[in-house]
Design an enzyme around this catalytic site. Sequence first.
Site, PDB file in Angstrom:
ATOM      1  N   HIS A   1      36.088 -30.583 -32.068  1.00 33.16           N
ATOM      2  CA  HIS A   1      35.846 -29.237 -31.525  1.00 33.16           C
ATOM      3  C   HIS A   1      36.011 -29.173 -29.999  1.00 33.16           C
ATOM      4  O   HIS A   1      36.862 -28.431 -29.501  1.00 33.16           O
ATOM      5  CB  HIS A   1      34.482 -28.722 -31.979  1.00 33.16           C
TER       6      HIS A   1
ATOM      7  N   GLU B   1      23.617 -29.234 -25.196  1.00 38.74           N
ATOM      8  CA  GLU B   1      22.938 -28.515 -26.254  1.00 38.74           C
ATOM      9  C   GLU B   1      22.614 -29.424 -27.441  1.00 38.74           C
ATOM     10  O   GLU B   1      21.523 -29.385 -27.982  1.00 38.74           O
ATOM     11  CB  GLU B   1      23.838 -27.348 -26.701  1.00 38.74           C
ATOM     12  N   ASP B   2      23.589 -30.225 -27.835  1.00 38.71           N
ATOM     13  CA  ASP B   2      23.486 -30.905 -29.126  1.00 38.71           C
ATOM     14  C   ASP B   2      23.162 -32.390 -29.057  1.00 38.71           C
ATOM     15  O   ASP B   2      22.887 -33.010 -30.077  1.00 38.71           O
ATOM     16  CB  ASP B   2      24.811 -30.753 -29.901  1.00 38.71           C
TER      17      ASP B   2
HETATM   18 MN    MN Z   1      31.307 -25.095 -28.878  1.00 39.92          MN
END
Ligand code: MN
Length: 763
Positions: free
Chosen positions: A69, A98-99
């Site tokens: 991605h 974020e992840d």
């Molecule tokens: Mn993204």
Amino acid sequence: MIQASAYLNAQLRDLQVESEYERRLRVLVEHCRRNLPSVDEERIRRAFQVAYWAHRDDRRASGELYIAHPLEVALIAARDIRFDDTCVVAALLHDTVEDTDMSLELIEAEFGPEVALITDGVTKIDHVFSSRALGRAENVRKLMISMASDIRVILVKFADRLHNMRTLGALAPERRLKKATETLDLFAPLAHRFGLHEVKTELEDLSLKHIEPDAYKAIADGLNSKRRQRERFIEKFIEPIRNDLKEAGFEFEIYGRPKSLFSIYRKMKRQEKGLDEIYDLFAIRVLLHSEGKKGREDCWRVYSILTDLYQPLPERFRDFISVPKSNGYQSLHTTVIGPQGKPVEIQIRTAEMHEIAERGVAAHWKYKEGAGPSGDGAPPASANGRDARIDAMYAWVRDLLENPRPDDAGEFVREFQLNLYDEEIYVFTPQGDLMTLPRGATPVDFAFQIHTEVGFHCIGAKVNAKMVPLSYTLQSGDQVEILTSKKQTPNPDWMKFVVTHKARSRIRHWINEKRRKAVEAGRETLERKMRRAKIEIDEQLINRVSSRLKFPSSQQLFYEVGAGLYDADEFIRFIQRGAEPPPSEADDSPARLEVERYAEGKSFAADAQEHGRTALVIDGERHTDLAVQYAVCCNPIPGDEVFGYVSKTGAIKIHRVSCRNAPHLLLDHAERIIPVEWSRQKDVQFVAALRLVGEDRVGMVSDITTVISKNLKTNIRSITVESEDGLFEGTIVLFVSDLKQLRRIMQRLSRLEGIYGVYRFEE
Ligand code: MN
């Protein structure tokens, strides 16, 4: 800094990257080299490794490694958006904070403050959209706040959203729909505003595919089935143009280009037509390889050659070269009559204009003054480096943010989109300054665009030296002069025709303020009257009665009382009529009892018998034995609730129950009161007085008299008009046969342009 690097070095030492992703990284770097002004390959490689490591345990909904991605997002940034390599680095890292266990501090230490800022901005936008608590309007605001810090935040977000839309199929249906709707609502219009035409078009088509799959498929299939035919038509159309342009020595490309599925879909919906009835399924584009001033001149020469070959439709001609759209778009547009009498749209532009048309703000730095398309002007890496066009984008974002937010979220989004999508017009100030406004804009929009104060006080406008109404629709090329008066204030009716966000929000703010004051005043009036009538002031009672009286809310009741649209006494009477709990304290003063009796609608005959009086049937004519007069204090007309008062001279005066003298007469002279009722006779005319308040505009009096005399066949006895502060106040005395007719007239008058209120006048 050293510590951070050391930590990452340790983490990355044993990193094993699958060969497939190594290959994709090489493709990315290749695109960067080809498209970006300067490329720090080491930095990109490092960002890739950090992202690969950070996402090592994550997979996408499709099942592949998560790194696919960010890699694709970076590829979109390098291949489609083509801004700078900082965008590419930020794109690779955009989901790490974020992840994963990467931190913003670590990113800043390793890649610098800009990458950290962009990553943080993109992450915040994600939070905005995953939060269910926030409305759409708030989303837009947050989105714009984040991109006001650095334009690259939104560029990376566009790339992220585009890849997510391309891979939307892997998600559950309802999440698909949510993302697609959001994209169509916000991201596509924004991409348009930033001139990212390619990104916008793809976002729209992908959204349509998920929101209206059947329509999408029908259009795609329809276009496909006619492809051969269309291509033959285009080839035949292009051939003579190609020959003539070659002969004239131009370096150029010419090709037919299908319109996007979404634009065709929208056209079908708007015009309620089938695919076969839409003629412009494609446009012809002439791309000239000449630059600068010569390029612009060449566009016009090409136009001239084209229109020698094909008959143009003059009303479809657009010159976006002399006057670019506010997103920077430049082209000449014309529609000509092609073979078989089919209209064909042609766009003429230089390669330079084309690049800006396709990539908008991202392309623009490249063509700054002095630097040609091949020049190596530095990208606007920071706030200080951006050019005028980008500054204009920021100014636009700031304006939307600084305007007071309307209460209604849907309205905000609608206006936002209206301002993004609508075609623009170009008008001039008396000094010759150019102003861009959305299509449909009026002198009021223009006035607010100049300054809020000018908008608030505009009383008239001259277009090309002629007076026009404030609701006049401006046309491109108009020269507009605004006339102002200190006494003028905004007119709520302006809301019916203004189109710009600025004008709408400022006027609405002013109206809300005025309304708020009317609500306050109305509440005070009503409560005062309730106290006087000895009715306990009770919110629930007010709510109940106002809903029984068909007011949408008690706020509306207060407003109408405060604005003079509704008589608070009617409200009081309704309560007293017994439809609601009686007054909290027993009130048996004679006046009250009399009023109640008439208000109850008791049979007057029965009432007369009870009191040993004669019920008088009045019909407007003089009775043989009794002189009947209609009280001038309240001018009753058939249909009004009335009573008779026997004066000392023996004449019977008819008053309305709502007359301001009624309490006194009923209270102090109960013995002189006789019940009366109206006969059904219709051919008698009564005098009634109305007061009108409205905008002091040209033609108001003639409009009023026309409504009354022509449409309603009613005679006016007198009309007096006063105007002050741009406000019109009129008193009209007229002849009507009954209350029904009067109410109809009041209704018609209240619908006239610029009228704020019409009410019955007592004297
Ligand atoms: Mn993204």
